[in-house]
Design a protein around this motif. Structure first.
Motif, PDB file in Angstrom:
ATOM      1  N   PHE A   1       9.613   2.434  -4.496  1.00  0.00           N
ATOM      2  CA  PHE A   1      11.045   2.722  -4.375  1.00  0.00           C
ATOM      3  C   PHE A   1      11.304   3.373  -3.021  1.00  0.00           C
ATOM      4  O   PHE A   1      10.393   3.921  -2.381  1.00  0.00           O
ATOM      5  N   ASP A   2      12.530   3.267  -2.586  1.00  0.00           N
ATOM      6  CA  ASP A   2      12.922   3.862  -1.306  1.00  0.00           C
ATOM      7  C   ASP A   2      13.175   5.349  -1.495  1.00  0.00           C
ATOM      8  O   ASP A   2      13.795   5.773  -2.478  1.00  0.00           O
ATOM      9  N   GLY A   3      12.721   6.121  -0.549  1.00  0.00           N
ATOM     10  CA  GLY A   3      12.905   7.564  -0.623  1.00  0.00           C
ATOM     11  C   GLY A   3      11.584   8.266  -0.872  1.00  0.00           C
ATOM     12  O   GLY A   3      10.550   7.647  -1.143  1.00  0.00           O
ATOM     13  N   THR A   4      11.602   9.581  -0.760  1.00  0.00           N
ATOM     14  CA  THR A   4      10.416  10.395  -0.999  1.00  0.00           C
ATOM     15  C   THR A   4      10.709  11.353  -2.140  1.00  0.00           C
ATOM     16  O   THR A   4      11.868  11.542  -2.547  1.00  0.00           O
ATOM     17  N   LEU A   5       9.681  11.954  -2.648  1.00  0.00           N
ATOM     18  CA  LEU A   5       9.850  12.863  -3.776  1.00  0.00           C
ATOM     19  C   LEU A   5      10.492  14.175  -3.369  1.00  0.00           C
ATOM     20  O   LEU A   5      10.847  14.977  -4.211  1.00  0.00           O
TER      21      LEU A   5
ATOM     22  N   GLY B   1      16.829  10.381  -7.540  1.00  0.00           N
ATOM     23  CA  GLY B   1      17.396  10.388  -8.878  1.00  0.00           C
ATOM     24  C   GLY B   1      16.471   9.862  -9.956  1.00  0.00           C
ATOM     25  O   GLY B   1      16.908   9.591 -11.065  1.00  0.00           O
ATOM     26  N   ASP B   2      15.208   9.689  -9.675  1.00  0.00           N
ATOM     27  CA  ASP B   2      14.280   9.154 -10.663  1.00  0.00           C
ATOM     28  C   ASP B   2      13.561  10.313 -11.353  1.00  0.00           C
ATOM     29  O   ASP B   2      12.613  10.887 -10.836  1.00  0.00           O
TER      30      ASP B   2
ATOM     31  N   GLU C   1      -2.122   7.702  -8.612  1.00  0.00           N
ATOM     32  CA  GLU C   1      -2.058   7.946  -7.178  1.00  0.00           C
ATOM     33  C   GLU C   1      -0.638   7.746  -6.678  1.00  0.00           C
ATOM     34  O   GLU C   1       0.106   6.908  -7.210  1.00  0.00           O
ATOM     35  N   LEU C   2      -0.279   8.498  -5.687  1.00  0.00           N
ATOM     36  CA  LEU C   2       1.057   8.446  -5.094  1.00  0.00           C
ATOM     37  C   LEU C   2       0.902   8.394  -3.579  1.00  0.00           C
ATOM     38  O   LEU C   2       0.235   9.241  -2.981  1.00  0.00           O
ATOM     39  N   ASN C   3       1.473   7.377  -2.972  1.00  0.00           N
ATOM     40  CA  ASN C   3       1.399   7.216  -1.519  1.00  0.00           C
ATOM     41  C   ASN C   3       2.800   7.167  -0.927  1.00  0.00           C
ATOM     42  O   ASN C   3       3.654   6.403  -1.395  1.00  0.00           O
ATOM     43  N   GLN C   4       3.011   7.983   0.071  1.00  0.00           N
ATOM     44  CA  GLN C   4       4.308   8.017   0.743  1.00  0.00           C
ATOM     45  C   GLN C   4       4.132   7.595   2.196  1.00  0.00           C
ATOM     46  O   GLN C   4       3.315   8.152   2.925  1.00  0.00           O
TER      47      GLN C   4
ATOM     48  N   THR D   1       9.279   5.359   2.040  1.00  0.00           N
ATOM     49  CA  THR D   1       8.875   4.555   0.884  1.00  0.00           C
ATOM     50  C   THR D   1       7.781   5.287   0.104  1.00  0.00           C
ATOM     51  O   THR D   1       6.834   5.823   0.673  1.00  0.00           O
ATOM     52  N   THR D   2       7.932   5.297  -1.205  1.00  0.00           N
ATOM     53  CA  THR D   2       6.947   5.907  -2.096  1.00  0.00           C
ATOM     54  C   THR D   2       6.396   4.837  -3.033  1.00  0.00           C
ATOM     55  O   THR D   2       7.154   4.057  -3.609  1.00  0.00           O
ATOM     56  N   VAL D   3       5.084   4.814  -3.180  1.00  0.00           N
ATOM     57  CA  VAL D   3       4.426   3.834  -4.032  1.00  0.00           C
ATOM     58  C   VAL D   3       3.553   4.557  -5.046  1.00  0.00           C
ATOM     59  O   VAL D   3       2.710   5.382  -4.689  1.00  0.00           O
ATOM     60  N   LEU D   4       3.777   4.235  -6.318  1.00  0.00           N
ATOM     61  CA  LEU D   4       2.963   4.785  -7.403  1.00  0.00           C
ATOM     62  C   LEU D   4       1.979   3.719  -7.863  1.00  0.00           C
ATOM     63  O   LEU D   4       2.352   2.571  -8.083  1.00  0.00           O
TER      64      LEU D   4
END
Length: 227
Positions: free
Chosen positions: A84-88, A94-95, A119-122, A126-129
Motif C-alpha cells: 500500500f502507499d504510505g508509511t506506518l 487509515g489501515d 516482515e515489513l519493508n518500507q 511504499t510499505t510491503v507486508l
C-alpha cells in the motif's frame, strides 16, 4: 516500683516476640510465602519445540476465523504480499490492521500448521507486508529473546536448570518466552507454585520465639522475687 515496671516490660516483650508470625508474614497471616519454581530445559526435539511455541505469548496462532490480526496475516499469505502507499508513520494510511500489526507483540505467525516470520519493508512511500515461511526450530529461534537481555533470574534458570523465588514472578517465564543462551534454545519445562514457608523466615521466627520464651521466663522469675 522500677522492678515491677521492668518485669511488666519483659513480659510484654516476650509476648510480642511469641506473636511474631502475625507481623513477619510475607503477604498473608498464615505466615506462608508462595514458593515459585521455574524449571527450564534445552529444546532438542520437534515435540519440545512445538510445545514451546504453542505456549509462548510471542506466537500468533491463527486457528479461529475472524480475529483481526489473523485476517490480515491470512490476506498477506494468500496474496503473497500486501502493498500500500504510505508509511506506518503516516496517519493518512487509515489501515487499522496494518498499524495493529506494527504494534503487535507476536514474532511468529502460525497458519494452517505452518510457521511464518512477519516482515515489513518500507521503501520511500511504499510499505510491503510479507510472511516468510520458516521451520519449527527457526520459528522458535526467531521468537526467542537473548539471555543477555533478560533478567538475572532467567540467566540463573538457564545456567542451573531452575530458579526458585518467593512471592516473585519472572515475566519472561510467565509469558513462556523461548530463551537463547550460548547458542542453545531453552523453554520453560515446568512451573510449581507451593505455599511453603521461607527457610530464612522459619529460622528467624524460631529465634524470636525462643527469645520471647526467655523474656517471659525472666519476667516470671523477677515476679517471684518481688512477691
Amino acid at each position: 516500683m522500677k522492678r515491677t515496671i521492668l518485669t511488666a516490660t519483659l513480659l510484654l516483650v516476650g509476648i510480642s516476640l511469641l506473636l511474631n508470625p502475625l507481623y513477619l508474614s510475607p503477604g498473608n497471616l498464615d505466615g506462608e510465602a508462595t514458593e515459585i519454581t521455574y524449571e527450564v530445559d534445552v529444546v532438542e526435539t520437534r515435540t519440545e519445540a512445538s510445545q514451546a511455541l504453542s505456549l509462548s505469548e510471542s506466537i500468533l496462532s491463527c486457528g479461529a476465523q475472524g480475529e483481526r490480526p489473523c485476517a490480515l496475516e491470512r490476506a498477506v499469505l494468500e496474496q503473497g504480499e500486501l502493498e500500500f502507499d504510505g508509511t506506518l508513520t503516516d496517519d493518512q494510511t487509515g489501515d487499522h490492521d496494518v498499524h495493529q500489526r506494527q504494534n503487535a507483540r507476536y514474532d511468529v505467525v502460525q497458519l494452517d500448521g505452518e510457521y511464518y516470520a512477519p516482515e515489513l519493508n518500507q521503501t520511500g512511500e511504499t510499505t510491503v507486508l510479507t510472511l516468510r515461511e520458516v521451520s519449527m526450530m527457526e520459528a522458535l529461534e526467531h521468537a526467542a529473546i537473548s539471555s543477555d537481555e533478560a533478567s538475572d533470574d532467567v540467566q540463573t534458570a538457564v545456567e542451573t536448570g531452575s530458579v526458585q523465588l518467593y512471592d516473585e514472578r519472572v515475566p519472561e517465564f510467565e509469558q513462556a518466552l523461548p530463551i537463547e543462551h550460548d547458542g542453545e534454545l531453552y523453554a520453560v519445562d515446568g512451573v510449581r507454585y507451593d505455599g511453603t514457608p521461607d527457610e530464612d523466615l522459619i529460622l528467624t521466627r524460631l529465634g524470636l520465639f525462643f527469645a520471647g520464651v526467655t523474656a517471659i521466663c525472666f519476667a516470671w522469675v523477677r515476679r517471684g522475687n518481688t512477691d
